[in-house]
Design a protein around this motif. Structure first.
Motif, PDB file in Angstrom:
ATOM      1  N   VAL A 117       0.844  -1.271  -0.224  1.00 56.28           N
ATOM      2  CA  VAL A 117      -0.219   0.051   0.203  1.00 56.28           C
ATOM      3  C   VAL A 117       0.943   1.009   0.034  1.00 56.28           C
ATOM      4  O   VAL A 117       0.663   2.116  -0.751  1.00 56.28           O
ATOM      5  N   ILE A 118       1.926   1.327   0.860  1.00 56.95           N
ATOM      6  CA  ILE A 118       2.669   2.383   0.708  1.00 56.95           C
ATOM      7  C   ILE A 118       3.549   2.551  -0.336  1.00 56.95           C
ATOM      8  O   ILE A 118       3.736   3.578  -0.823  1.00 56.95           O
ATOM      9  N   ALA A 119       3.974   1.362  -1.042  1.00 58.18           N
ATOM     10  CA  ALA A 119       4.553   1.585  -2.310  1.00 58.18           C
ATOM     11  C   ALA A 119       3.569   2.094  -3.487  1.00 58.18           C
ATOM     12  O   ALA A 119       4.229   2.934  -4.253  1.00 58.18           O
ATOM     13  N   ILE A 120       2.443   2.034  -3.370  1.00 57.66           N
ATOM     14  CA  ILE A 120       1.586   2.574  -4.202  1.00 57.66           C
ATOM     15  C   ILE A 120       1.300   4.238  -4.159  1.00 57.66           C
ATOM     16  O   ILE A 120       1.623   4.935  -5.059  1.00 57.66           O
ATOM     17  N   ILE A 123      -0.648  -0.317  12.884  1.00 57.87           N
ATOM     18  CA  ILE A 123      -1.833  -1.519  12.472  1.00 57.87           C
ATOM     19  C   ILE A 123      -1.364  -2.651  13.160  1.00 57.87           C
ATOM     20  O   ILE A 123      -1.878  -3.372  13.771  1.00 57.87           O
ATOM     21  N   GLY A 124       0.238  -2.814  13.102  1.00 60.18           N
ATOM     22  CA  GLY A 124       0.692  -3.971  13.847  1.00 60.18           C
ATOM     23  C   GLY A 124       0.555  -4.211  15.363  1.00 60.18           C
ATOM     24  O   GLY A 124       0.223  -5.372  15.826  1.00 60.18           O
ATOM     25  N   ALA A 125       0.595  -2.838  16.022  1.00 60.58           N
ATOM     26  CA  ALA A 125       0.191  -2.964  17.414  1.00 60.58           C
ATOM     27  C   ALA A 125      -1.174  -3.449  17.727  1.00 60.58           C
ATOM     28  O   ALA A 125      -1.500  -3.988  18.556  1.00 60.58           O
ATOM     29  N   SER A 126      -2.254  -2.875  16.686  1.00 56.48           N
ATOM     30  CA  SER A 126      -3.687  -3.342  16.791  1.00 56.48           C
ATOM     31  C   SER A 126      -3.827  -4.906  16.981  1.00 56.48           C
ATOM     32  O   SER A 126      -4.711  -5.230  17.710  1.00 56.48           O
ATOM     33  N   ALA A 140      -5.229  -2.258   0.153  1.00 57.45           N
ATOM     34  CA  ALA A 140      -5.520  -0.930   0.841  1.00 57.45           C
ATOM     35  C   ALA A 140      -7.072  -0.949   1.190  1.00 57.45           C
ATOM     36  O   ALA A 140      -7.321  -0.418   2.122  1.00 57.45           O
ATOM     37  N   GLY A 141      -7.850  -1.373   0.239  1.00 64.61           N
ATOM     38  CA  GLY A 141      -9.401  -1.168   0.550  1.00 64.61           C
ATOM     39  C   GLY A 141      -9.696  -2.119   1.817  1.00 64.61           C
ATOM     40  O   GLY A 141     -10.500  -1.571   2.461  1.00 64.61           O
ATOM     41  N   ALA A 142      -9.108  -3.349   1.841  1.00 58.53           N
ATOM     42  CA  ALA A 142      -9.405  -4.280   2.973  1.00 58.53           C
ATOM     43  C   ALA A 142      -8.860  -3.604   4.181  1.00 58.53           C
ATOM     44  O   ALA A 142      -9.604  -3.684   5.097  1.00 58.53           O
ATOM     45  N   MET A 143      -7.763  -3.133   4.315  1.00 56.82           N
ATOM     46  CA  MET A 143      -7.183  -2.508   5.495  1.00 56.82           C
ATOM     47  C   MET A 143      -7.755  -1.079   5.750  1.00 56.82           C
ATOM     48  O   MET A 143      -8.062  -0.866   6.905  1.00 56.82           O
ATOM     49  N   PHE A 144      -8.188  -0.405   4.785  1.00 57.55           N
ATOM     50  CA  PHE A 144      -9.059   0.860   5.157  1.00 57.55           C
ATOM     51  C   PHE A 144     -10.139   0.555   5.992  1.00 57.55           C
ATOM     52  O   PHE A 144     -10.504   1.206   7.010  1.00 57.55           O
ATOM     53  N   GLU A 145     -11.335  -0.474   5.624  1.00 59.65           N
ATOM     54  CA  GLU A 145     -12.097  -0.823   6.222  1.00 59.65           C
ATOM     55  C   GLU A 145     -11.873  -1.545   7.539  1.00 59.65           C
ATOM     56  O   GLU A 145     -12.605  -1.261   8.658  1.00 59.65           O
ATOM     57  N   GLU A 192      -5.808   5.269   3.551  1.00 63.70           N
ATOM     58  CA  GLU A 192      -7.223   5.762   2.984  1.00 63.70           C
ATOM     59  C   GLU A 192      -7.021   6.869   1.867  1.00 63.70           C
ATOM     60  O   GLU A 192      -7.800   6.625   0.984  1.00 63.70           O
ATOM     61  N   THR A 193      -5.904   7.426   1.884  1.00 64.01           N
ATOM     62  CA  THR A 193      -5.553   8.220   0.249  1.00 64.01           C
ATOM     63  C   THR A 193      -5.539   7.257  -0.623  1.00 64.01           C
ATOM     64  O   THR A 193      -5.848   7.537  -1.775  1.00 64.01           O
ATOM     65  N   VAL A 194      -4.485   6.250  -0.635  1.00 65.02           N
ATOM     66  CA  VAL A 194      -4.361   5.124  -1.686  1.00 65.02           C
ATOM     67  C   VAL A 194      -5.722   4.684  -2.096  1.00 65.02           C
ATOM     68  O   VAL A 194      -5.938   4.422  -3.408  1.00 65.02           O
ATOM     69  N   THR A 195      -6.565   4.214  -1.051  1.00 62.50           N
ATOM     70  CA  THR A 195      -7.886   3.718  -1.212  1.00 62.50           C
ATOM     71  C   THR A 195      -8.772   4.720  -2.328  1.00 62.50           C
ATOM     72  O   THR A 195      -9.317   4.136  -3.048  1.00 62.50           O
TER      73      THR A 195
END
Length: 318
Positions: free
Chosen positions: A185-188, A217-220, A273-278, A291-294
């Motif tokens: 996602v960050i690469a995009i 995210i990892g901590a979550s 990106a879409g999956a992690m945004f949700e 969120e921006t990438v999504t």
């Protein structure tokens, strides 16, 4: 014998590397025509035409040929992993997922998908900074092998390490999976920055703040900090955000340049990106880059508007 499901670039490259080290490898593809072509030419001209097959590498379209495998590597795109596994009766051997991402339909990573399809299977994941062409021609590469069972992880590490492919092991499968998925996602985002002409300083900032998102995210999810700071996280992030060989980075370049990207090319970061945004919304996580990438991918924002939104966020401590 080691069995490999999936004769794309990565599966083929792993087969070549292991066979070069003298390990018998059976590479399976669902296409009989593809199997015959590779068997005849002794190379995969569709993905790695310059990498000849070593003698211990055989190719088949018969899934039963994997019955005697001591380990099965599954190298198919994450969004197709479930459908690839369901029809087949695989041997009672460790299943090592060699793909990255988050399944859209379930929110699961690779080992989670395998365990749903094959209850009771011993699972692991092989991930980290690597391009298939480098592995295939024998350039030194280091990857992370994650397996919750430390004893089995050590055995897999010993079996799959070669003179040119060095594996580091961990029991943190969650961290390894998240690192491999989220860096795409960050690469995009980084590709978009460069494609839009914003420069290397902006890319460095995007990588750094993107890594902060990965850590949140990892901590979550309970991932280990050192896993995300290792090969499967930071290492893979550095490679994918800076090379034109990365499909995710190239997709970002196209977004930044307002160009059409080839829809036949698999880009796991788009689905992730879409999956992690949700998932992030459900968990109350602050994920501005995800969120921006999504929104760039679904067309709900433009590059110009996205830049303005990110640059005008409230100031805060790092």
């Amino acid at each position: 014998m080691i069995g490999i499901m999936g004769a794309g670039a990565f599966g083929t490259a792993l087969g070549i590397a292991l066979a070069k080290a003298g390990t018998p490898v059976t590479l399976w593809t669902r296409s009989e025509i593809h199997a015959e072509d590779m068997g005849k030419l002794r190379r995969n001209r569709a993905y790695l035409p310059d990498a000849p097959f070593p003698e211990p590498l055989s190719v088949t379209s018969d899934i039963d040929a994997l019955a005697d495998s001591k380990v099965v590597l599954v190298a198919v795109p994450l969004q197709h992993l479930r459908s690839a596994l369901i029809p087949h009766d695989l041997p009672d051997a460790p299943i090592v997922a060699c793909c990255k991402g988050i399944e859209l339909s379930s929110g699961l990573g690779p080992t989670g998908v395998v365990e749903e399809v094959l209850p009771g299977a011993i699972t692991a994941i092989l991930t980290g900074p690597s391009f298939a062409a480098d592995i295939a021609i024998g350039r030194p590469t280091a990857l992370t092998l994650a397996c919750r069972d430390a004893t089995i992880g050590k055995a897999l590490q010993d079996r799959l390490t070669t003179p040119t492919l060095r594996l580091y092991r961990t029991t943190d499968t969650i961290g390894a999976e998240l690192g491999g998925a989220l860096k795409n996602v960050i690469a995009i985002a980084c590709g978009t920055v460069i494609g839009a002409g914003l420069g290397d300083s902006a890319r460095a900032a995007t990588m750094t703040r993107g890594f902060a998102e990965m850590q949140r995210i990892g901590a979550s999810f309970g991932a280990h900090t050192d896993t995300l700071a290792g090969l499967s996280g930071l290492g893979d992030l550095a490679l994918t955000c800076t090379s034109d060989l990365s499909r995710n980075y190239r997709l970002g370049l196209s977004l930044g340049r307002s160009e059409v990207f080839d829809p036949t090319i698999t880009v796991e970061g788009a689905a992730t990106a879409g999956a992690m945004f949700e998932i992030g919304k459900a968990r109350g996580l602050d994920l501005p880059i995800t969120e921006t990438v999504t929104r760039l991918l679904d067309g709900s924002t433009t590059v110009v508007d996205a830049i303005e939104t990110l640059m005008t966020r409230p100031l805060k401590e790092e």
